[in-house]
Design a protein around this motif. Structure first.
Motif, PDB file in Angstrom:
ATOM      1  N   THR A  84      37.697  47.374  40.724  1.00 33.09           N
ATOM      2  CA  THR A  84      38.606  46.372  41.287  1.00 33.09           C
ATOM      3  C   THR A  84      37.845  45.410  42.187  1.00 33.09           C
ATOM      4  OG1 THR A  84      40.541  47.835  41.187  1.00 33.09           O
ATOM      5  CG2 THR A  84      40.605  46.042  42.802  1.00 33.09           C
ATOM      6  N   MET A  85      37.023  45.955  43.068  1.00 32.36           N
ATOM      7  CA  MET A  85      36.243  45.099  43.966  1.00 32.36           C
ATOM      8  C   MET A  85      35.222  44.264  43.198  1.00 32.36           C
ATOM      9  SD  MET A  85      35.781  47.477  47.377  1.00 32.36           S
ATOM     10  CE  MET A  85      35.425  49.040  46.569  1.00 32.36           C
ATOM     11  N   LEU A  86      34.633  44.850  42.156  1.00 36.19           N
ATOM     12  CA  LEU A  86      33.702  44.099  41.321  1.00 36.19           C
ATOM     13  C   LEU A  86      34.404  42.916  40.659  1.00 36.19           C
ATOM     14  CD1 LEU A  86      31.015  43.644  39.819  1.00 36.19           C
ATOM     15  CD2 LEU A  86      31.781  45.347  38.138  1.00 36.19           C
ATOM     16  N   ALA A  87      35.577  43.157  40.092  1.00 44.98           N
ATOM     17  CA  ALA A  87      36.326  42.080  39.430  1.00 44.98           C
ATOM     18  C   ALA A  87      36.713  40.994  40.423  1.00 44.98           C
ATOM     19  CB  ALA A  87      37.560  42.645  38.735  1.00 44.98           C
ATOM     20  N   LEU A  88      37.152  41.377  41.600  1.00 41.19           N
ATOM     21  CA  LEU A  88      37.509  40.389  42.621  1.00 41.19           C
ATOM     22  C   LEU A  88      36.296  39.543  42.996  1.00 41.19           C
ATOM     23  CD1 LEU A  88      39.796  42.629  44.856  1.00 41.19           C
ATOM     24  CD2 LEU A  88      40.520  40.543  43.672  1.00 41.19           C
ATOM     25  N   ASP A  89      35.157  40.203  43.172  1.00 41.73           N
ATOM     26  CA  ASP A  89      33.935  39.489  43.531  1.00 41.73           C
ATOM     27  C   ASP A  89      33.503  38.548  42.412  1.00 41.73           C
ATOM     28  OD1 ASP A  89      31.588  39.111  45.322  1.00 41.73           O
ATOM     29  OD2 ASP A  89      30.517  40.004  43.646  1.00 41.73           O
ATOM     30  N   GLN A  90      33.585  39.013  41.176  1.00 43.45           N
ATOM     31  CA  GLN A  90      33.191  38.170  40.045  1.00 43.45           C
ATOM     32  C   GLN A  90      34.063  36.922  39.934  1.00 43.45           C
ATOM     33  OE1 GLN A  90      33.319  40.895  36.692  1.00 43.45           O
ATOM     34  NE2 GLN A  90      31.110  41.204  36.776  1.00 43.45           N
ATOM     35  N   HIS A  91      35.318  37.051  40.356  1.00 44.70           N
ATOM     36  CA  HIS A  91      36.232  35.915  40.285  1.00 44.70           C
ATOM     37  C   HIS A  91      36.221  35.067  41.567  1.00 44.70           C
ATOM     38  CE1 HIS A  91      38.271  36.409  36.412  1.00 44.70           C
ATOM     39  NE2 HIS A  91      38.070  37.702  36.567  1.00 44.70           N
ATOM     40  N   GLY A  92      35.301  35.371  42.473  1.00 47.68           N
ATOM     41  CA  GLY A  92      35.135  34.539  43.655  1.00 47.68           C
ATOM     42  C   GLY A  92      36.129  34.777  44.768  1.00 47.68           C
ATOM     43  N   ALA A  93      36.818  35.914  44.736  1.00 46.29           N
ATOM     44  CA  ALA A  93      37.791  36.227  45.785  1.00 46.29           C
ATOM     45  C   ALA A  93      37.138  37.046  46.892  1.00 46.29           C
ATOM     46  CB  ALA A  93      38.965  37.000  45.198  1.00 46.29           C
ATOM     47  N   ALA A  94      37.610  36.865  48.111  1.00 48.35           N
ATOM     48  CA  ALA A  94      37.239  37.737  49.213  1.00 48.35           C
ATOM     49  C   ALA A  94      38.231  38.892  49.240  1.00 48.35           C
ATOM     50  CB  ALA A  94      37.279  36.973  50.532  1.00 48.35           C
ATOM     51  N   PHE A  95      37.790  40.055  49.678  1.00 55.54           N
ATOM     52  CA  PHE A  95      38.718  41.189  49.724  1.00 55.54           C
ATOM     53  C   PHE A  95      38.499  42.014  50.981  1.00 55.54           C
ATOM     54  CE2 PHE A  95      35.064  42.502  47.156  1.00 55.54           C
ATOM     55  CZ  PHE A  95      34.672  43.681  47.783  1.00 55.54           C
ATOM     56  N   GLN A  96      39.563  42.710  51.374  1.00 57.76           N
ATOM     57  CA  GLN A  96      39.535  43.593  52.531  1.00 57.76           C
ATOM     58  C   GLN A  96      40.138  44.929  52.130  1.00 57.76           C
ATOM     59  OE1 GLN A  96      38.579  43.342  56.127  1.00 57.76           O
ATOM     60  NE2 GLN A  96      38.820  45.490  55.582  1.00 57.76           N
ATOM     61  N   CYS A  97      39.350  45.991  52.216  1.00 52.15           N
ATOM     62  CA  CYS A  97      39.883  47.326  51.961  1.00 52.15           C
ATOM     63  C   CYS A  97      40.723  47.772  53.154  1.00 52.15           C
ATOM     64  CB  CYS A  97      38.750  48.320  51.716  1.00 52.15           C
ATOM     65  SG  CYS A  97      37.823  48.005  50.206  1.00 52.15           S
ATOM     66  N   ARG A 130      41.265  42.063  33.695  1.00 53.06           N
ATOM     67  CA  ARG A 130      42.386  41.236  33.247  1.00 53.06           C
ATOM     68  C   ARG A 130      43.494  41.211  34.309  1.00 53.06           C
ATOM     69  NH1 ARG A 130      44.738  42.957  27.694  1.00 53.06           N
ATOM     70  NH2 ARG A 130      45.777  40.941  27.917  1.00 53.06           N
ATOM     71  N   CYS A 131      43.768  42.361  34.898  1.00 49.42           N
ATOM     72  CA  CYS A 131      44.781  42.455  35.954  1.00 49.42           C
ATOM     73  C   CYS A 131      44.407  41.580  37.141  1.00 49.42           C
ATOM     74  CB  CYS A 131      44.930  43.915  36.380  1.00 49.42           C
ATOM     75  SG  CYS A 131      46.052  44.198  37.772  1.00 49.42           S
ATOM     76  N   VAL A 132      43.163  41.707  37.607  1.00 49.07           N
ATOM     77  CA  VAL A 132      42.695  40.920  38.751  1.00 49.07           C
ATOM     78  C   VAL A 132      42.745  39.428  38.441  1.00 49.07           C
ATOM     79  CG1 VAL A 132      40.627  40.341  40.086  1.00 49.07           C
ATOM     80  CG2 VAL A 132      41.303  42.728  39.798  1.00 49.07           C
ATOM     81  N   ALA A 133      42.305  39.051  37.259  1.00 44.62           N
ATOM     82  CA  ALA A 133      42.303  37.635  36.888  1.00 44.62           C
ATOM     83  C   ALA A 133      43.704  37.048  36.923  1.00 44.62           C
ATOM     84  CB  ALA A 133      41.689  37.456  35.498  1.00 44.62           C
ATOM     85  N   GLU A 134      44.678  37.800  36.402  1.00 45.15           N
ATOM     86  CA  GLU A 134      46.054  37.304  36.382  1.00 45.15           C
ATOM     87  C   GLU A 134      46.666  37.258  37.783  1.00 45.15           C
ATOM     88  OE1 GLU A 134      47.548  35.916  33.922  1.00 45.15           O
ATOM     89  OE2 GLU A 134      46.014  36.335  32.415  1.00 45.15           O
ATOM     90  N   VAL A 135      46.312  38.221  38.619  1.00 44.36           N
ATOM     91  CA  VAL A 135      46.779  38.178  40.010  1.00 44.36           C
ATOM     92  C   VAL A 135      46.252  36.917  40.688  1.00 44.36           C
ATOM     93  CG1 VAL A 135      46.466  39.252  42.289  1.00 44.36           C
ATOM     94  CG2 VAL A 135      47.111  40.667  40.329  1.00 44.36           C
ATOM     95  N   LEU A 136      44.979  36.641  40.522  1.00 42.86           N
ATOM     96  CA  LEU A 136      44.378  35.474  41.191  1.00 42.86           C
ATOM     97  C   LEU A 136      44.917  34.153  40.661  1.00 42.86           C
ATOM     98  CD1 LEU A 136      40.690  36.729  41.516  1.00 42.86           C
ATOM     99  CD2 LEU A 136      42.443  36.610  43.310  1.00 42.86           C
TER     100      LEU A 136
END
Length: 225
Positions: free
Chosen positions: A28-41, A216-222
């Motif tokens: 999940t974190m990898l996908a977020l990073d690949q799509h250029g999103a910042a994340f906070q656990c 795919r899930c992360v991409a659609e969320v973003l």
């Protein structure tokens, strides 16, 4: 320059039998990073329901572990925020990896099914994203947490793969389960801005297929931020 989306990643510990599914969390974190999103656990500062020996699959008598401390094993030291300090208003979206900890620590779906309850702090945090019409991604068993949190408030299309028992439970809660044939699939509910994928609800899923579904899930969320 376009705004960088900031995404909350709600974790439930560390280990698929009593916490967060580590592979799902990292992917999940990898996908977020690949799509250029910042994340906070983020994780609650509270004890797990129980501790499972991941060699034997059996509970460890008398053992105690803290959800926030265990989640920090995945997030890295000092990079997992106490849920008590987290506000949905500070984030553009929420993504929740699975693991039995979601159904044992964040709620009691693992033990009570449709009769389960959600931790009040977790329920308030999750509902705040839906109330603000911010997108939510739920992976593996996490859609069951969503079903409990939304019960009596909203109905959504979601998937837990093709598990008949889980499907019946979330349908009983007023949600609409959609069977999916593999970990690569996603289900999108546009009205609720909810995206779900089954991941290791298919126990024998290939890691690469789990990543396809999560990405795919992360991409659609973003896309919906």
């Amino acid at each position: 320059m376009a705004k960088t989306p900031k995404v909350a990643v709600l974790l439930a510990g560390c280990g698929h039998l009593d916490g967060a599914e580590v592979r799902e969390a990292v992917l999940t974190m990898l996908a977020l990073d690949q799509h250029g999103a910042a994340f906070q656990c983020i994780a609650p500062n509270a004890d797990q329901h129980h501790v499972i020996n991941h060699v034997t699959g059996q509970p460890v008598p008398g053992a105690r572990r803290n959800i926030l401390e265990e989640s920090s094993r995945i997030a890295r030291v000092g990079q997992c925020l106490d849920l008590a300090e987290a506000k949905a208003a500070d984030f553009d979206a929420l993504v929740m990896p699975g693991g039995y900890g979601v159904a044992k620590n964040h709620c009691t779906f693992a033990f009570k099914g449709a009769e389960g309850e959600v931790r009040p702090d977790v329920a308030a945090f999750v509902r705040a994203f839906f109330d603000a019409k911010k997108p939510v991604g739920a992976i593996c068993i996490a859609p069951a947490l969503v079903a409990l949190a939304l019960a009596g408030k909203a109905s959504a299309d979601l998937t837990l793969g093709n598990d008949a028992g889980c499907a019946a439970a979330v349908n009983k809660l007023g949600q609409h389960h959609k069977d999916t044939p593999s970990a690569r699939e996603i289900v999108i509910d546009e009205a609720c801005k909810l995206v779900t994928t089954p991941a290791y609800m298919f126990d024998d899923a290939r890691l690469s297929d789990v990543f396809v579904g999560i990405e795919r899930c992360v991409a659609e969320v973003l896309k919906r931020v």
